[in-house]
Motif scaffolding. Structure first.
Motif, mmCIF file in Angstrom:
data_model
loop_
_atom_site.group_PDB
_atom_site.id
_atom_site.type_symbol
_atom_site.label_atom_id
_atom_site.label_comp_id
_atom_site.label_asym_id
_atom_site.label_seq_id
_atom_site.Cartn_x
_atom_site.Cartn_y
_atom_site.Cartn_z
ATOM 1 N N UNK A 269 -14.061 4.753 -2.711
ATOM 2 C CA UNK A 269 -12.583 4.748 -2.957
ATOM 3 C C UNK A 269 -11.898 3.579 -3.576
ATOM 4 N N UNK A 270 -12.487 2.503 -3.199
ATOM 5 C CA UNK A 270 -12.263 1.005 -3.392
ATOM 6 C C UNK A 270 -12.465 1.281 -5.002
ATOM 7 N N UNK A 271 -13.384 1.750 -5.726
ATOM 8 C CA UNK A 271 -14.062 1.499 -6.998
ATOM 9 C C UNK A 271 -12.961 2.434 -7.860
ATOM 10 N N UNK A 272 -12.415 3.664 -7.165
ATOM 11 C CA UNK A 272 -11.618 4.520 -7.815
ATOM 12 C C UNK A 272 -10.002 3.874 -7.949
ATOM 13 N N UNK A 273 -9.696 3.159 -6.834
ATOM 14 C CA UNK A 273 -8.390 2.546 -6.758
ATOM 15 C C UNK A 273 -8.557 1.385 -7.695
ATOM 16 N N UNK A 274 -9.547 0.828 -8.319
ATOM 17 C CA UNK A 274 -9.843 -0.251 -9.364
ATOM 18 C C UNK A 274 -9.495 0.446 -10.652
ATOM 19 N N UNK A 275 -9.588 1.672 -10.928
ATOM 20 C CA UNK A 275 -9.318 2.254 -12.262
ATOM 21 C C UNK A 275 -7.833 2.410 -12.472
ATOM 22 N N UNK A 276 -7.352 2.590 -13.715
ATOM 23 C CA UNK A 276 -5.874 2.804 -13.832
ATOM 24 C C UNK A 276 -5.437 3.912 -13.105
ATOM 25 N N UNK A 277 -6.128 4.794 -12.075
ATOM 26 C CA UNK A 277 -5.664 5.903 -11.652
ATOM 27 C C UNK A 277 -4.409 5.685 -10.789
ATOM 28 N N UNK A 278 -4.288 4.267 -10.245
ATOM 29 C CA UNK A 278 -3.265 3.849 -9.292
ATOM 30 C C UNK A 278 -2.435 2.862 -9.792
ATOM 31 N N UNK A 279 -2.292 2.643 -11.547
ATOM 32 C CA UNK A 279 -1.346 1.867 -11.821
ATOM 33 C C UNK A 279 -2.317 0.846 -12.660
ATOM 34 N N UNK A 280 -1.251 0.003 -13.435
ATOM 35 C CA UNK A 280 -1.643 -1.226 -14.182
ATOM 36 C C UNK A 280 -2.148 -2.410 -13.221
ATOM 37 N N UNK A 281 -2.619 -3.571 -13.810
ATOM 38 C CA UNK A 281 -2.970 -4.676 -12.882
ATOM 39 C C UNK A 281 -1.775 -5.584 -12.846
ATOM 40 N N UNK A 282 -0.776 -5.030 -12.124
ATOM 41 C CA UNK A 282 0.354 -6.021 -11.873
ATOM 42 C C UNK A 282 0.852 -5.503 -10.783
ATOM 43 N N UNK A 283 2.098 -6.187 -10.372
ATOM 44 C CA UNK A 283 2.564 -5.859 -9.121
ATOM 45 C C UNK A 283 4.197 -5.258 -9.185
ATOM 46 N N UNK A 284 4.072 -4.064 -8.613
ATOM 47 C CA UNK A 284 5.205 -3.399 -8.530
ATOM 48 C C UNK A 284 5.862 -2.685 -9.751
ATOM 49 N N UNK A 285 4.767 -2.162 -10.664
ATOM 50 C CA UNK A 285 4.999 -1.437 -11.917
ATOM 51 C C UNK A 285 4.441 -0.318 -12.070
ATOM 52 N N UNK A 286 3.761 0.272 -10.980
ATOM 53 C CA UNK A 286 3.107 1.513 -10.973
ATOM 54 C C UNK A 286 4.125 2.719 -11.160
ATOM 55 N N UNK A 287 3.848 3.706 -11.631
ATOM 56 C CA UNK A 287 4.769 4.909 -11.594
ATOM 57 C C UNK A 287 4.620 5.553 -10.236
ATOM 58 N N UNK A 288 5.713 6.627 -9.981
ATOM 59 C CA UNK A 288 5.665 7.164 -8.522
ATOM 60 C C UNK A 288 4.302 7.663 -8.052
ATOM 61 N N UNK A 289 3.766 8.509 -8.904
ATOM 62 C CA UNK A 289 2.350 9.054 -8.407
ATOM 63 C C UNK A 289 1.410 7.956 -8.490
ATOM 64 N N UNK A 290 1.152 7.127 -9.168
ATOM 65 C CA UNK A 290 0.314 5.810 -9.134
ATOM 66 C C UNK A 290 0.525 5.311 -7.658
#
Length: 423
Positions: A269-290
């Motif tokens: 699950x951690x590796x899945x989270x480390x993909x773009x599936x939950x947003x870019x590598x920044x703080x606070x810029x994810x979409x709602x779904x991400x």
């Protein structure tokens, strides 16, 4: 008569989380704080956005989810034990006093340390001090001061501390009305998680998640606390109803007895989270779904890491997290959490690294080397003496609630080890 007195003593103690039965949680707290320090070292040197493994470093902020799941489990458990046994509710005044002793003295030292030592805090005024003393720095953008930005999660945790007695009272009230029904209580935990999903949808729809602070407030993290609370429901059910160990609920204990499976799935699950599936590598810029996906992935990840420490027997899972060095690091983990950003700032200056440059590995190692001794001193001379003041607000024995549910005849599971501190 002896059994009655022992039962009363156990009831009196339910105002404080019983950590002695779950010693491996100390080691997991040590793991969690190491992850937090690592992700901040990666942020300060901008390893977030460059080099191999950047996605993994970004998502080490999942260490906060570990802290919240542990808190949800340990702090909710006394109310659930009272509900399952038909006993009176834990005493709120004792609970709040012990929570205050646990977090405030060390926090006050950390505030002083950051305000006095950091150049960026030279203009700190009384409003800044008042906001931080009141855990209000997350409720408006720009209120968090240098060396203290990590305390956003402490503010969220304090909000949970204040809400928990109401949730615990609700659990006891429901149980008195319909009896001990773990399925119903798990459903209520699910409703708390649904609040987080709704909150994320609402904040993103209103643009609050962009450069805002609403994404740091308690509603955005109820899933993590609820994950720990759900584990507490299952653990209390198995501990107070031995027959449950042979029914449908035995799967919880079976999974806990397989730490390798739990941690392997958690790593996936951690590796899945480390993909773009939950947003870019920044703080606070994810979409709602991400944002929702990240929150739920972190919830499942943290629960699986903690699961063997709660439900597993004394196997190699305990050997990993309940050994003496890991438990000592768990004891001082709160001090590491509070002090590490000030030390990290000093390390960056010592190495001559401007912000967002340098070696993340060097910054991480030197920050740990500087913070651990300070945290050990904080624990020895501030946290431990403060904890000794618990007796100033003693718990009064309260054997049973009037008209309470019928207490289970079974005793809870025997403690797995002795002594530990709370998260």
């Amino acid at each position: 008569m002896t059994r009655a007195r022992a039962g009363g003593a156990r009831t009196a103690r339910t105002s404080a989380p019983d950590h002695s039965a779950f010693p491996a949680l100390d080691g997991i707290r040590a793991l969690a704080v190491a992850a937090v320090v690592a992700t901040h070292a990666a942020y300060a040197t901008y390893r977030y956005g460059r080099g191999p493994g950047a996605g993994l470093l970004v998502h080490l902020d999942s260490g906060v989810a570990l802290f919240f799941v542990i808190s949800g489990f340990l702090l909710c458990r006394p109310w659930l034990l009272a509900a399952a046994r038909g006993e009176a509710s834990p005493q709120v005044r004792v609970y709040l006093w012990r929570r205050a002793l646990r977090i405030l003295p060390a926090y006050w030292v950390a505030l002083t340390f950051a305000f006095v030592t950091l150049q960026d805090n030279r203009d700190v005024g009384l409003p800044d001090i008042a906001r931080h003393l009141g855990f209000a720095q997350i409720y408006r953008f720009g209120w968090m001061r240098a060396g203290l930005t990590q305390t956003w999660s402490l503010c969220t945790e304090v909000a949970f501390y204040l809400v928990l007695p109401f949730l615990g009272a609700a659990a006891i009230a429901v149980t008195r009305r319909i009896g001990w029904r773990p399925g119903v209580l798990l459903g209520l935990c699910g409703l708390l998680g649904a609040i987080t999903v709704g909150w994320l949808v609402w904040t993103h729809a209103n643009g609050w998640a962009l450069f805002g602070t609403a994404n740091l407030w308690l509603p955005g993290y109820l899933t993590w606390f609820a994950g720990g609370m759900a584990m507490a429901v299952l653990e209390v059910h198995l501990a107070t109803r031995p027959v449950a160990r042979h029914g449908r609920w035995r799967a919880a204990a079976t999974l806990g007895a397989s730490p390798g499976v739990c941690w392997l799935v958690a790593a996936g699950l951690f590796l899945v989270a480390a993909t773009p599936v939950d947003g870019p590598y920044t703080v606070g810029f994810a979409t709602t779904t991400q944002a929702i996906v990240r929150n739920l992935l972190y919830t499942a990840f943290a629960m699986l890491v903690v699961w063997p420490a709660v439900f597993g027997p004394r196997t190699w899972a305990s050997a990993v997290f309940a050994n003496r060095p890991m438990r000592w690091l768990g004891d001082i983990s709160y001090g590491v959490f509070l002090l590490h950003l000030v030390v990290l700032d000093g390390v960056m200056h010592l190495l001559g690294y401007p912000l967002w440059t340098g070696s993340a590995t060097a910054v991480f190692l030197l920050t740990c080397a500087g913070t651990v001794p300070l945290a050990a001193l904080l624990f020895r001379y501030v946290e431990r003496p403060a904890n000794s003041l618990r007796r100033l607000v003693p718990a009064r024995p309260r054997l049973a609630a009037p008209g309470g549910a019928q207490a289970a005849p079974a005793e809870p599971a025997a403690p797995r080890a002795a002594g530990a501190s709370t998260p």
